[in-house]
Motif scaffolding. Sequence first.
Motif, mmCIF file in Angstrom:
data_model
loop_
_atom_site.group_PDB
_atom_site.id
_atom_site.type_symbol
_atom_site.label_atom_id
_atom_site.label_comp_id
_atom_site.label_asym_id
_atom_site.label_seq_id
_atom_site.Cartn_x
_atom_site.Cartn_y
_atom_site.Cartn_z
ATOM 1 N N HIS A 59 0.831 -1.202 0.000
ATOM 2 C CA HIS A 59 0.000 0.000 0.000
ATOM 3 C C HIS A 59 0.871 1.259 0.000
ATOM 4 N N ASP A 60 1.822 1.307 0.889
ATOM 5 C CA ASP A 60 2.717 2.473 0.943
ATOM 6 C C ASP A 60 3.645 2.523 -0.258
ATOM 7 N N PHE A 61 4.075 1.357 -0.752
ATOM 8 C CA PHE A 61 4.978 1.316 -1.901
ATOM 9 C C PHE A 61 4.300 1.886 -3.148
ATOM 10 N N VAL A 62 3.067 1.472 -3.409
ATOM 11 C CA VAL A 62 2.345 1.979 -4.580
ATOM 12 C C VAL A 62 2.063 3.466 -4.439
ATOM 13 N N ARG A 63 1.754 3.895 -3.223
ATOM 14 C CA ARG A 63 1.488 5.312 -3.018
ATOM 15 C C ARG A 63 2.738 6.156 -3.256
ATOM 16 N N ILE A 64 3.905 5.646 -2.883
ATOM 17 C CA ILE A 64 5.139 6.412 -3.045
ATOM 18 C C ILE A 64 5.544 6.520 -4.519
ATOM 19 N N ILE A 65 5.360 5.450 -5.286
ATOM 20 C CA ILE A 65 5.828 5.477 -6.675
ATOM 21 C C ILE A 65 4.785 6.005 -7.656
ATOM 22 N N GLY A 66 3.501 5.912 -7.292
ATOM 23 C CA GLY A 66 2.483 6.327 -8.259
ATOM 24 C C GLY A 66 1.311 7.087 -7.698
ATOM 25 N N GLY A 67 1.317 7.394 -6.427
ATOM 26 C CA GLY A 67 0.213 8.139 -5.844
ATOM 27 C C GLY A 67 0.316 9.632 -6.122
ATOM 28 N N VAL A 68 -0.647 10.180 -6.837
ATOM 29 C CA VAL A 68 -0.637 11.588 -7.218
ATOM 30 C C VAL A 68 -1.772 12.299 -6.501
ATOM 31 N N GLN A 69 -1.453 13.424 -5.885
ATOM 32 C CA GLN A 69 -2.424 14.290 -5.234
ATOM 33 C C GLN A 69 -2.103 15.734 -5.568
ATOM 34 N N ALA A 70 -3.119 16.563 -5.599
ATOM 35 C CA ALA A 70 -2.884 17.972 -5.903
ATOM 36 C C ALA A 70 -2.113 18.680 -4.803
ATOM 37 N N SER A 71 -2.092 18.094 -3.624
ATOM 38 C CA SER A 71 -1.352 18.707 -2.520
ATOM 39 C C SER A 71 0.147 18.457 -2.609
ATOM 40 N N LEU A 72 0.583 17.567 -3.479
ATOM 41 C CA LEU A 72 2.003 17.271 -3.613
ATOM 42 C C LEU A 72 2.727 18.405 -4.325
ATOM 43 N N ALA A 131 -5.141 20.370 -14.349
ATOM 44 C CA ALA A 131 -6.433 21.040 -14.215
ATOM 45 C C ALA A 131 -6.960 20.953 -12.795
ATOM 46 N N ALA A 132 -6.672 19.836 -12.116
ATOM 47 C CA ALA A 132 -7.112 19.722 -10.721
ATOM 48 C C ALA A 132 -6.481 20.796 -9.857
ATOM 49 N N ARG A 133 -5.226 21.081 -10.063
ATOM 50 C CA ARG A 133 -4.571 22.146 -9.305
ATOM 51 C C ARG A 133 -5.188 23.508 -9.614
ATOM 52 N N PHE A 134 -5.508 23.728 -10.869
ATOM 53 C CA PHE A 134 -6.097 25.005 -11.256
ATOM 54 C C PHE A 134 -7.493 25.167 -10.661
ATOM 55 N N MET A 135 -8.285 24.096 -10.668
ATOM 56 C CA MET A 135 -9.640 24.184 -10.114
ATOM 57 C C MET A 135 -9.603 24.387 -8.600
ATOM 58 N N ILE A 136 -8.638 23.778 -7.939
ATOM 59 C CA ILE A 136 -8.498 23.997 -6.495
ATOM 60 C C ILE A 136 -8.053 25.426 -6.222
ATOM 61 N N TRP A 137 -7.215 25.976 -7.082
ATOM 62 C CA TRP A 137 -6.779 27.365 -6.919
ATOM 63 C C TRP A 137 -7.945 28.344 -7.097
ATOM 64 N N PRO A 143 -17.426 29.023 -10.517
ATOM 65 C CA PRO A 143 -18.190 27.948 -11.170
ATOM 66 C C PRO A 143 -17.327 26.761 -11.602
ATOM 67 N N LEU A 144 -16.083 27.001 -11.934
ATOM 68 C CA LEU A 144 -15.181 25.922 -12.343
ATOM 69 C C LEU A 144 -14.284 25.438 -11.217
ATOM 70 N N GLY A 145 -14.405 26.012 -10.053
ATOM 71 C CA GLY A 145 -13.520 25.654 -8.952
ATOM 72 C C GLY A 145 -14.078 24.527 -8.095
ATOM 73 N N ILE A 146 -13.221 23.978 -7.253
ATOM 74 C CA ILE A 146 -13.587 22.920 -6.315
ATOM 75 C C ILE A 146 -13.001 23.268 -4.949
ATOM 76 N N GLY A 147 -13.406 22.524 -3.947
ATOM 77 C CA GLY A 147 -12.966 22.796 -2.592
ATOM 78 C C GLY A 147 -11.526 22.400 -2.335
ATOM 79 N N ARG A 148 -10.972 22.918 -1.255
ATOM 80 C CA ARG A 148 -9.586 22.627 -0.896
ATOM 81 C C ARG A 148 -9.395 21.170 -0.495
ATOM 82 N N HIS A 149 -10.434 20.532 -0.012
ATOM 83 C CA HIS A 149 -10.291 19.148 0.436
ATOM 84 C C HIS A 149 -9.983 18.200 -0.713
ATOM 85 N N GLU A 150 -10.294 18.612 -1.964
ATOM 86 C CA GLU A 150 -9.997 17.763 -3.125
ATOM 87 C C GLU A 150 -8.496 17.645 -3.365
#
Length: 275
Positions: A59-72, A131-137, A143-150
């Motif tokens: 679980h941690d191995f896959v997250r380290i090599i391929g887990g993508v989040q906008a907070s990174l 685009a996820a980073r832009f929508m969070i920003w 109308p095109l934005g999303i919350g910070r929790h995303e």
Amino acid sequence: MLRVLLFLWRTLANEFRSIVVAPFRELVVNRRWGGLNLAVIACVGVIVLHAVHLTDWGHDFVRIIGGVQASLPLPIALLRTPVSLYVPALNLPVWAGLTQLFLAFALAQLTLGWKRTLLVSYVATLAGTMAARFMIWLGPDHPLGIGRHEAYVLDTGPSAAVVGLFSYIAVVKRAPVLFSITSLSMIIESIAVPNLAGREHLVAIGAAMIMGFVRLYRESKGIEEGAVARGIRNAAVRGYERVRPRTPRPHPDTDTPTPPRDGGSEAAPNRPPSG
């Protein structure tokens, strides 16, 4: 009404030949079995990472090599993005998307080649991630934005690459049925389940469409430039033929006969010896 039905039938027939018959001929008749390499690699990669993800240490191995989040941080997200294509999405069953994944990569490689397939799939996935980073920003008030929790939602899976490949093929092959099925299904999904993944799929479709239209434009410009070059070359040849000096041909009545090759005089007719 008959003309409309005839137009629809011709459209479906042309699209069936370009999307189904032509790749099948390349695969079976021309024996291009190597055109399935990317599809097999993609499916095997998803299955292996899914199996590893289910283990205690994986679980941690896959997250380290391929887990993508906008907070990174952006550099880390860019490094993980190619591997994130093979990490199954958490809210979707892994076996449900393998068929679509195989068909998308197989059709793309047989139709476009492996280099363009990798380029389109990566650009579509990267466009959704950016685009996820832009929508969070933009924030939830836009109308095109999303919350910070995303920003902390795990953004993985090959779905953006799949819809991007189908959309790109539909544009360059002028396949309205394939494009309608792909785009309408993603629009319905984003309306029914308004989450980050649905919006990223629409962004991936838009990025693939832009790439497809750019390729069509470049191909049309190449054809026009080739036609202009051929026209200039033909005009130059015709102009040269008009002005080049012509060698006068001998007239049969006024011109002297051509002397013999040995340079001597003509042989006299045979006469009996005088005696």
